[in-house]
Every structure is written in structure tokens, then in C-alpha cells.
Design an enzyme around this catalytic site. Structure first.
Site, mmCIF file in Angstrom:
data_model
loop_
_atom_site.group_PDB
_atom_site.id
_atom_site.type_symbol
_atom_site.label_atom_id
_atom_site.label_comp_id
_atom_site.label_asym_id
_atom_site.label_seq_id
_atom_site.Cartn_x
_atom_site.Cartn_y
_atom_site.Cartn_z
ATOM 1 N N GLU A 1 39.392 38.707 39.998
ATOM 2 C CA GLU A 1 40.639 39.265 39.471
ATOM 3 C C GLU A 1 40.400 40.577 38.737
ATOM 4 O O GLU A 1 40.923 40.814 37.652
ATOM 5 C CB GLU A 1 41.323 38.245 38.549
ATOM 6 C CG GLU A 1 41.663 36.957 39.266
ATOM 7 C CD GLU A 1 42.470 35.973 38.426
ATOM 8 O OE1 GLU A 1 42.291 35.957 37.198
ATOM 9 O OE2 GLU A 1 43.278 35.234 39.012
ATOM 10 N N ASP B 1 43.740 27.062 41.611
ATOM 11 C CA ASP B 1 43.867 27.528 40.231
ATOM 12 C C ASP B 1 44.702 26.609 39.353
ATOM 13 O O ASP B 1 45.839 26.947 39.018
ATOM 14 C CB ASP B 1 44.491 28.932 40.247
ATOM 15 C CG ASP B 1 44.321 29.654 38.923
ATOM 16 O OD1 ASP B 1 43.789 29.049 37.992
ATOM 17 O OD2 ASP B 1 44.725 30.827 38.838
ATOM 18 N N GLU C 1 49.573 26.224 31.687
ATOM 19 C CA GLU C 1 50.060 27.414 32.372
ATOM 20 C C GLU C 1 50.931 27.071 33.582
ATOM 21 O O GLU C 1 51.938 27.727 33.833
ATOM 22 C CB GLU C 1 48.849 28.244 32.831
ATOM 23 C CG GLU C 1 49.208 29.437 33.679
ATOM 24 C CD GLU C 1 47.983 30.240 34.129
ATOM 25 O OE1 GLU C 1 46.847 29.878 33.767
ATOM 26 O OE2 GLU C 1 48.188 31.236 34.850
HETATM 27 C C1 BDP Z 1 44.522 32.106 36.082
HETATM 28 C C2 BDP Z 1 45.292 32.734 34.958
HETATM 29 C C3 BDP Z 1 44.640 33.983 34.451
HETATM 30 C C4 BDP Z 1 43.181 33.708 34.140
HETATM 31 C C5 BDP Z 1 42.496 33.134 35.360
HETATM 32 C C6 BDP Z 1 41.059 32.733 35.106
HETATM 33 O O1 BDP Z 1 46.593 33.033 35.407
HETATM 34 O O2 BDP Z 1 45.352 34.405 33.317
HETATM 35 O O3 BDP Z 1 42.537 34.876 33.738
HETATM 36 O O4 BDP Z 1 43.168 31.965 35.756
HETATM 37 O O5 BDP Z 1 40.796 31.535 35.040
HETATM 38 O O6 BDP Z 1 45.020 30.831 36.294
HETATM 39 O O7 BDP Z 1 40.195 33.588 34.990
#
Ligand code: BDP
Length: 717
Positions: free
Chosen positions: A309, A382, A410
């Protein structure tokens, strides 16, 4: 005294006598409330904890003793006296063989307690009944004290104890996604509790309360800063701040860890590269580690999110995850660990996102240093309301694999939806990878027993903030609690844990405990039903992840859209991950893979995770897929209705403040569950073009109206 006054006083006395024991509470005390045992339940504790034997004064033993005094005074009324073991009945003797000659003389089988566990025994010393809470190290004594008090809190007998308990996982930690400006990524409980600005000079009282709550669960590590981290966290001023927190946490057995930004050598080291093979980069990290250990002698290590990401990582330089992790592990050496996350996927990679973690890590099995742990999310996408277990579990027998659960909700309704996550964690932990035959459960990968790994980790993304109730809602405390209990014992029953939590947090009355535990145990399934039934996933609103967004398409990257995952069209719905599709099933052991790929074997709950099926496909229930989808959405809403009714009936057992807040949140959840159902049905019906099953109400708004809703101030980003 005038008569009216007398009557007034009598009236007051009478009303005090019949008033419910429940008194105003804001949730700050968590599961450590130590409210008085009601008179009718006192008898079994008549002799309990009358006195405490003198204890040696290590910082941790002092805490253990203070906790015992606080707990016994709260629960049983009088502050316990001090008396030598054997001096009278009911003495509690705490300590280690080194700190207590009386314990040393008992010759207890302490080996079974290991490094951090404890023994609680009822023994006779000089003919007097004595409760011994003993351990090899003082932290075990503190854990044992919490356990002993919890027995009284949950009204279990304490007069004939023979308990041995030792954690099955070595590093039991919280991961805070807290930023230096006190915002919390995906946090729904207020601001970060770390007041970086005032640290290190001012240590808020809350830091010790935080450590105490964690110690009561056996949590022994905390990563202070967000995985999407800033190099600033590793500069001297911020290390001093982290060091101040570490000083507070140390006597509670908690070590501090930091998320490390991989490009720090460039940002704060003045280098032109962060290539892990570059000698100057290696030297930077070695010097940085040495600097940290000067400030925090028991520093736990680094947590790293790399090449995921948009975060920097070794692949930016053509190096591998193993190169990156090992370089940091060498810098840390035997002093600590490097926890390297397997949550990696790239939009430049055309392959199914669910496959990428496995594809990137499996080839490196056996190449990581002994002090590296690969931290794997429970599922391959996720933290969705339901995911099949991650295929990496079981697939890297020659590496240390840790579990990462998300405690903050979340994807399960933030703080205002009641969802007890115990069953979700348990579902993953009990899943059978079959890699070494039947019984090769994920829990056994995590506790190290399956592949004989010594370094084991269970991490939970914290749901803690400045909110008075810590977690944003009273029931979200249960998720922190169950996480801690499972980290201690990944095989534990989450129903039993829910019962303990409900008793500790609210009431021991069975008329409360039974319905509330049933409600908790069904709560996550209700969320699955009204958000992502039948194996659907990743259908939430864009970026803030609030509310339904099955229509989310386009934008920066396909794998951040909903249409990428549900693939609905006129022909059907679902992601084909069988050998005819992305073949993600092949990443599991053959028997697991075969089952997931086989419509006769795969469970309906995982159906659309693995298969793309026509709207008229027949579910195991006999319903068509379309009808089954709609009825599950509605079932989820009905589930929330039922929770609302259950909770309303429980008013007599809960103080008015907490009862009202939970009730309000259940109303919010009810509205939002309905919204999820209606918006999802409206959207998917544009593809299915089929009527709603009989008795199902049409969505009250048009699809365009649902799509037009916007939430600029949704929390957590
Ligand atoms: C996702 C979240 C994000 C996190 C990412 C992670 O939306 O904010 O940074 O996981 O685990 O679910 O790095």
C-alpha cells in the site's frame, strides 16, 4: 427529629436496601471492577484473602501485592491484614522461590509454569489453609494474582485450588495504529492515548492503567506507532518519549516495540538509499538499534510494513523481503525481534490479490533469521467479517509465523455495532490446514507446536483510545479481552471467555449471563449476514470503509474497489478462485484446496469467496442463490433486532449509564444494518433482475440515492 424527616430517612434506607447493586459506571474500570461480592454469595469467601504474607519488593511483586490488596478490599470489603504464611487460615502467599523462602520450602512443581506462567494452590502450612500464588519469575506472580481475583469476581470457589497456567504463545502483543499527531488509523475510540507532545516529562496516569489492563490478560508487548509509520518515531526525541512509556510498562511485563519505516536511512540518516544490501544502510540500522537499546534496554524490536500500500521496502531496490527482514534482524541481534508483515499486495500485479501474500513469502521459507517473525493476517484479503484462513498458515514450516488479528472493527461496524469477535478469531484458530494430517490447526501453527517453532507471536490491532470506555463502546472491551485470552491460549473456548467477560464487566446473575453470552456469540454472524453474506467480501464504502459500497468501482486501483471482489453481472456473482479461475485454492494443502474448489464440499458461508455462480444456483438450503442472498441480508437485520430486545430485557442487571449507551448503539446498528441490507439488495438486483423472495420488503430508496450518500467526517482516517 421531626416525623417527616424520620420517614424520609427510613425511606432512604429502604430504597438503598432494595436498589439494584448496579451503580453508575463509565466503563473505565474494564473487567477489573472489583465491586463487592453480594452478601448472599459471601459465604464461600469467608476465609479467603484474610491476610497477605509479606512479599519481597521487586517492582512487579509490589504491583502484584497492591493488586491483591485492591482486589480483595473491593470484593470482600475489608483490607487484608498482613500475616506470615501458616500464622492463620486464609493467608495468601505470593512470590517466587527466590523472593520467598516460604514458597521455596513448598517445593512446588514450578517447571510447568515456565517463564511467565503461575501456579495457584491451596496448601496447608503449619496446619493453616493457605493460598499460594507462585511463579518462576515475578511477572508470573502478577498474572496469577489477576487470575486469583478473577475467580472471586466470577464467584468460583477458591478454597481448594490447583491451577497451573502458562502462556502458549511467547509474544502476545497489541499493535497500535497510532500516529504522532494522536489520530488513530482505523481507530473509533477517540484519540491516541499516547500524548507524544507531553512525553517524556509528563506520564499520564492512564499509561499505568493501560499496562495494568493488559497485564491482567497476559499481554506482554505493545507496538506504539502505526504500521504506516514516520521515521520521526526513530529520532532521539521520540525515542525518549517511547522510553518513558517503556519505563511505565516494564513492571507490568510489557515490552515496547516500534514500527520502523524502511526508508528511514534516507529520511533521518542522510543516506541516498535504503537498500538493505548497502553497507551504509546496514550501519545506519545497527547504530539506530544500539541507540534504541541505550534508551530502552528491553526494547522488543521492530514491526515492519514494507512494499505494501505504497510503503517503502526492499523491493524498491530489487531486494527481497528476506533481505530486508534479515538486515534489520542482524541490527537487532539477540536483543529482540523483527516482525515483518505478510500483508503485501500490489496493484501492478495482475494476479488475484488473495494470492499475493502467499506468492511473495512462500518461496523464502527457511531463509529468514531466527529472530524474524512473519506476521500474517487471519485471512488473505484484509480483516473482512469472514475470511477463510490465510493459506500461508501451515505453508512456511521453516519460518516463524505470527497471527495478526484486528481488534478495532474497521470492517465490522466501527464502535457502534455490537460484534463480539471471539467466534471470528476462533474460527480461524480452529481451521485445519491439514498440512501435517488432521489436527494441523492454525492454532498449532501459532503456538509453534505444529512445526516446533520456539518464537511465537499473536498480535491484535488495538481498539484503544482516549474514550472513557477505552474501546469506543462497552462491548468492544470484550474484543480486547478475548484477544488477550486467546493470545495466552489459542485453543481456549471463546464462549467461555465471553461468559467470564460478561461476569467481570456486568453481572454474575445467570439471568444476565446466559442471554448476554448467547447474544455475543451470535453477534458477529449477524454482521456477516447484513454486510457480506455467503462469502462476499470487501463491499464497504470507499476509503473510510463506513457503510455499504458494493458499487465502488474505478479510482486509483482495482483491488481497492468492490466490483473487483464480487464480480456481479447478469450471469451471477462471486470470485472464482478455483483452478478454473484464479486458482487461489491451490495455495492450500491438497485436501483443503479440493474441498474449497468443490461445490459439494465448500460451506455456503465461503461460497462466493471461491466461486462465481449463477443467480439461480441452488444453495444447500434449496433456495436459489439470489433468494438466499436476500434472506441472509434480512436475517442479519433481524439478528440485530433480537439483540436489541435481549438488551432491553437486561436492564435490571446493568447500571443505567452503560445500559443506555449500549441501547443507543444497538439502535444505530439496527439502522445501519437495514441500510446495508437495502443498499446491497438494491444494487445486486440490478444484475440479478429477479424479484425479491416472498415477504421481503423492497429497499425504500433508489440505488442512486444510496450511492449518493457521502460521509466526509467518518472516523478512522
Ligand atoms: C487495511 C487498513 C489500512 C491499514 C492496512 C494494513 O484499511 O488502514 O494500513 O490494512 O494493515 O485494512 O496495513
Amino acid at each position: 427529629m421531626r416525623l417527616p424527616t424520620l420517614f424520609g430517612a427510613l425511606g432512604l434506607l429502604i430504597s438503598l436496601a432494595v436498589a439494584p447493586v448496579a451503580r453508575a459506571e463509565d466503563g473505565y474500570d474494564l473487567w477489573l471492577r472489583y465491586r463487592p461480592v453480594e452478601a448472599a454469595a459471601r459465604a464461600p469467601y469467608a476465609a479467603a484473602g484474610a491476610a497477605i504474607a509479606p512479599t519481597a519488593q521487586t517492582p512487579t511483586l509490589s504491583l502484584a501485592r497492591a493488586e491483591l490488596e485492591r482486589g480483595l478490599a473491593g470484593l470482600l470489603g475489608a483490607a487484608p491484614a498482613s500475616a506470615e504464611a501458616g500464622g492463620r487460615d486464609g493467608v495468601v502467599l505470593i512470590g517466587t522461590p527466590e523472593t520467598s523462602p516460604a514458597i521455596a520450602r513448598l517445593g512446588l512443581p514450578l517447571k510447568a509454569a515456565g517463564d511467565e506462567g503461575y501456579l495457584i494452590r491451596t496448601v496447608r502450612i503449619d496446619g493453616k489453609a493457605t493460598t499460594v500464588i507462585a511463579a518462576n519469575r515475578d511477572i508470573g506472580v502478577l498474572y496469577g494474582v489477576f487470575r486469583y481475583l478473577s475467580l472471586i469476581q466470577t464467584r468460583q470457589p477458591v478454597d481448594n485450588l490447583a491451577i497451573t497456567s502458562a502462556p502458549k504463545v511467547q509474544l502476545r502483543m497489541l499493535n497500535h495504529w497510532d500516529n504522532l499527531d494522536r489520530t488513530v488509523e482505523r481507530g473509533y475510540a477517540g484519540q491516541s492515548i499516547w500524548d507524544w507532545w507531553k512525553l517524556p516529562d509528563h506520564k499520564d496516569a492512564r499509561y499505568a492503567d493501560y499496562a495494568r489492563a493488559n497485564a491482567s490478560l497476559g499481554i506482554n508487548g505493545t507496538v506504539l506507532n502505526n504500521v504506516n509509520s514516520k521515521s520521526l518515531s526513530l529520532t532521539a526525541p521520540y525515542l525518549a518519549k517511547a522510553g518513558a512509556l517503556a519505563d511505565v510498562f516494564r513492571p507490568y511485563g510489557i515490552r515496547v516495540y516500534l514500527s520502523a519505516r524502511f526508508s528511514s536511512p534516507i529520511e533521518i540518516g542522510g543516506l541516498k538509499t535504503a537498500d538493505p544490501r548497502d553497507p551504509a544502510v546496514k550501519a545506519f540500522w545497527k547504530a539506530k538499534a544500539d541507540e534504541i537499546y541505550k534508551v530502552i534496554p528491553d526494547f522488543g524490536g521492530f514491526l515492519v510494513k514494507a512494499n505494501s500500500e505504497g510503503q517503502p521496502g526492499p523491493q524498491d531496490y530489487g531486494a527481497t523481503h528476506a533481505d530486508g527482514a534479515n538486515m534489520l534482524a542482524d541490527a537487532i541481534g539477540s536483543r529482540g525481534v523483527v516482525i515483518w508483515r505478510a500483508f503485501v499486495y500490489s496493484h501492478e500485479q495482475p494476479d488475484d490479490r488473495a494470492k499475493q501474500g502467499f506468492s511473495e513469502f512462500k518461496p523464502f521459507d527457511g531463509q529468514f533469521r531466527d529472530n524474524v517473525v512473519i506476521q500474517v493476517k487471519n485471512g488473505a484479503i484484509d480483516f473482512q467479517p469472514r475470511e477463510p484462513f490465510h493459506p500461508l498458515f501451515g505453508a512456511m514450516p521453516k519460518s516463524n509465523l505470527g497471527m495478526e488479528f484486528q481488534i478495532t472493527k474497521e470492517y465490522l461496524g466501527f464502535a457502534t455495532h455490537l460484534a463480539y469477535l471471539g467466534p471470528m478469531y476462533e474460527e480461524t484458530l480452529r481451521a485445519d490446514t491439514l498440512v501435517k494430517g488432521k489436527g494441523s490447526t492454525v492454532a498449532r501453527v501459532i503456538d509453534g507446536s505444529l512445526h516446533d517453532r520456539k518464537l511465537t507471536v499473536m498480535a491484535g490491532v488495538a481498539n484503544i483510545g482516549t474514550d472513557r470506555s477505552w474501546s469506543g463502546s462497552h462491548f468492544d472491551q470484550a474484543n480486547w479481552y478475548v484477544f488477550g485470552r486467546l493470545a495466552w491460549d489459542p485453543q481456549a473456548s471463546t464462549r467461555d471467555i465471553a461468559a467470564d467477560w460478561a461476569r467481570l464487566t456486568f453481572s454474575n446473575d445467570p439471568r444476565f449471563v446466559t442471554p448476554v453470552v448467547d447474544m455475543m456469540m451470535g453477534s458477529r454472524e449477524a454482521v456477516v449476514d447484513y454486510m457480506t453474506p455467503l462469502g462476499l467480501h470487501h463491499l464497504m464504502g470507499r476509503s473510510h470503509h463506513y457503510g455499504p459500497g458494493p458499487w465502488v468501482a474505478g479510482g486509483e486501483r482495482a483491488d481497492w474497489t468492490s466490483v473487483y471482489y464480487h464480480r456481479a453481472d447478469a450471469g451471477g456473482i462471486g470470485f472464482d478462485r478455483t483452478p478454473k479461475g484464479s486458482n487461489a485454492t491451490s495455495q492450500y494443502a491438497p485436501a483443503v484446496a479440493a474441498c474449497y474448489a468443490d461445490l459439494k464440499c465448500v460451506d455456503d458461508k465461503d461460497l462466493l469467496w471461491f466461486h462465481h455462480l449463477s443467480w439461480d444456483y441452488r444453495l444447500k438450503s434449496g433456495q436459489t442463490l439470489w433468494d438466499g442472498l436476500v434472506t441472509r441480508y434480512s436475517r442479519g437485520v433481524a439478528g440485530v433486532d433480537a439483540m436489541g430486545r435481549t438488551w432491553a430485557d437486561l436492564a435490571p442487571y446493568v447500571d443505567a449509564e452503560r445500559h443506555a449507551q449500549v441501547g443507543d448503539f444497538l439502535k444505530i446498528q439496527r439502522q445501519e444494518a437495514q441500510w446495508w441490507r437495502d443498499a446491497s439488495v438494491a444494487y445486486f438486483q440490478t444484475f440479478s433482475k429477479r424479484p425479491l423472495p416472498a415477504g421481503e420488503a423492497p429497499p425504500p430508496l433508489s440505488l442512486e440515492q444510496y450511492e449518493a450518500m457521502s460521509f466526509p467526517y467518518a472516523p478512522g482516517i
